[in-house]
Design a protein around this motif. Structure first.
Motif, mmCIF file in Angstrom:
data_model
loop_
_atom_site.group_PDB
_atom_site.id
_atom_site.type_symbol
_atom_site.label_atom_id
_atom_site.label_comp_id
_atom_site.label_asym_id
_atom_site.label_seq_id
_atom_site.Cartn_x
_atom_site.Cartn_y
_atom_site.Cartn_z
ATOM 1 N N GLU A 104 0.732 -1.318 -0.148
ATOM 2 C CA GLU A 104 0.052 0.067 0.014
ATOM 3 C C GLU A 104 0.848 1.284 0.090
ATOM 4 N N SER A 105 0.483 2.207 -0.684
ATOM 5 C CA SER A 105 1.169 3.613 -0.775
ATOM 6 C C SER A 105 2.285 3.593 -1.672
ATOM 7 N N ASP A 106 2.614 2.505 -2.308
ATOM 8 C CA ASP A 106 3.773 2.425 -2.904
ATOM 9 C C ASP A 106 3.403 3.107 -4.674
ATOM 10 N N THR A 107 4.509 3.154 -5.134
ATOM 11 C CA THR A 107 4.251 3.573 -6.614
ATOM 12 C C THR A 107 4.866 2.440 -7.606
ATOM 13 N N LEU A 108 4.055 1.681 -8.096
ATOM 14 C CA LEU A 108 4.832 0.410 -8.898
ATOM 15 C C LEU A 108 4.873 0.955 -10.472
ATOM 16 N N ILE A 135 -0.504 3.070 -5.762
ATOM 17 C CA ILE A 135 -1.181 2.129 -5.049
ATOM 18 C C ILE A 135 -2.083 2.377 -3.814
ATOM 19 N N PRO A 136 -3.276 2.518 -4.072
ATOM 20 C CA PRO A 136 -4.188 3.379 -2.873
ATOM 21 C C PRO A 136 -4.041 2.177 -1.600
ATOM 22 N N ASN A 137 -4.405 2.646 -0.409
ATOM 23 C CA ASN A 137 -4.524 2.167 0.787
ATOM 24 C C ASN A 137 -5.790 1.186 0.675
ATOM 25 N N GLY A 138 -5.929 -0.154 1.194
ATOM 26 C CA GLY A 138 -7.172 -0.643 1.262
ATOM 27 C C GLY A 138 -7.397 -1.338 -0.148
ATOM 28 N N ALA A 139 -6.263 -1.596 -1.112
ATOM 29 C CA ALA A 139 -6.762 -1.792 -2.375
ATOM 30 C C ALA A 139 -6.991 -3.539 -2.322
ATOM 31 N N GLY A 140 -6.364 -4.290 -1.390
ATOM 32 C CA GLY A 140 -6.532 -5.642 -1.328
ATOM 33 C C GLY A 140 -5.648 -6.323 -2.311
ATOM 34 N N ALA A 141 -5.700 -6.137 -3.595
ATOM 35 C CA ALA A 141 -5.242 -6.859 -4.777
ATOM 36 C C ALA A 141 -5.555 -5.782 -5.971
ATOM 37 N N PRO A 173 -1.488 -9.515 -4.867
ATOM 38 C CA PRO A 173 -1.830 -9.148 -3.968
ATOM 39 C C PRO A 173 -1.115 -7.819 -3.378
ATOM 40 N N VAL A 174 -2.007 -6.894 -2.664
ATOM 41 C CA VAL A 174 -1.262 -5.719 -2.114
ATOM 42 C C VAL A 174 -1.157 -6.030 -0.685
ATOM 43 N N LEU A 175 -0.069 -5.718 -0.053
ATOM 44 C CA LEU A 175 0.013 -5.905 1.458
ATOM 45 C C LEU A 175 -0.062 -4.505 2.167
ATOM 46 N N SER A 176 -0.516 -4.746 3.375
ATOM 47 C CA SER A 176 -0.466 -3.722 4.307
ATOM 48 C C SER A 176 0.835 -3.106 4.855
ATOM 49 N N ARG A 177 0.965 -1.986 5.060
ATOM 50 C CA ARG A 177 2.074 -1.379 5.601
ATOM 51 C C ARG A 177 2.344 -1.678 7.222
#
Length: 206
Positions: free
Chosen positions: A78-82, A135-141, A166-170
C-alpha cells in the motif's frame, strides 16, 4: 474490437503417466497448452515389456504474430508507486503499428489507472510499455489488464494478459525472538536491539 486477455499461466502443460502405443508403435498425445507464450520442454520415458528403455527430449513453442507480455512483481505494498512494464513483441517479419492499453482495478473492481500508448514495431522487434501506478490504501489486490492491437492492411492482430497480484498492508507484525539463559537466582533484563534497526515507514509506529 474486444480482446480477450490470456489468464491461464500454469507452469505445467500436461502430465500423462501412462500411455500405450498403437499397432505401429506410435503414441499420439493431445493436450491444451496453458496460455503462456514461451518455449516448453517435453520429456518422456518409453520402455518395452523386456524393460528396454529410452528417454525422449523435445521442445514446443507457443507464440502469436503479435504478443503482449507483462512483467509484474509477486506482490506490492500500500502507498507504493509501482512502475508497470510490459513488452509488445512483433513475431512477424513486417512492421506492425497499433495501440497498447493498460487498465488497473483493485479488489473491489474500482478503476485505479488507465493508459494507452501508440507503437510501431519493426519485424522481430519489441516495444517497451511503461506506466507508473500509485497503489491506494485498502486496495487488497490489483488486476492488470494489458492488451495490444495492430492492423496490417486488412489483417488485424491482437493479444493481451490479465494478472492479479496481492497488495500487502504497511502495518506489518514484527516478531523477534532471542534465546537467553538464567542460571542464577534473581531477574535478568533482555533488550531487543535488532528491532531498533528496522527502517521506519509511513503509518507504522514501532
Amino acid at each position: 474490437e474486444l480482446v480477450v486477455p490470456r489468464t491461464n499461466f500454469a507452469e505445467t502443460a500436461f502430465f500423462y503417466p501412462f500411455l500405450r502405443t498403437d499397432e505401429n508403435g506410435i503414441v499420439e498425445i493431445k493436450f491444451t497448452a496453458p496460455e503462456s507464450l514461451t518455449r516448453w520442454n517435453i520429456k518422456g520415458l518409453a520402455h518395452t515389456k523386456a524393460l528396454t528403455s529410452c528417454i525422449i527430449f523435445d521442445t514446443l513453442c507457443t507464440s502469436k504474430p503479435l504478443m503482449a507480455v507483462t512483467n509484474l512483481p509477486r506482490f506490492a505494498y500500500e502507498s507504493d508507486t509501482l512502475l508497470f512494464s510490459a513488452k509488445v513483441i512483433n513475431a512477424k517479419a513486417e512492421k506492425q503499428s497499433g495501440t497498447a492499453e493498460l487498465r488497473v482495478t483493485d479488489g473491489a473492481g474500482r478503476e485505479i489507472a488507465v493508459s494507452a500508448q501508440d507503437f510501431t514495431v519493426d519485424g522481430a522487434g519489441q516495444f517497451l510499455f511503461r506506466f507508473p501506478v500509485a497503489i491506494p490504501n485498502g486496495a487488497g489486490a490489483l488486476t492488470f489488464r494489458f492488451v495490444a492491437r495492430s492492423q496490417e492492411g486488412n489483417t488485424k492482430f491482437s493479444d493481451g494478459e490479465e494478472r492479479t497480484i496481492p497488495v500487502l498492508s504497511r502495518r506489518l507484525l514484527v516478531s523477534e525472538s532471542a534465546p537467553f539463559f538464567n542460571t542464577k537466582s534473581g531477574s535478568k533484563h533482555i533488550t531487543p536491539t535488532k528491532i531498533k534497526k528496522i527502517p521506519k515507514y509511513p503509518n507504522i509506529n514501532l
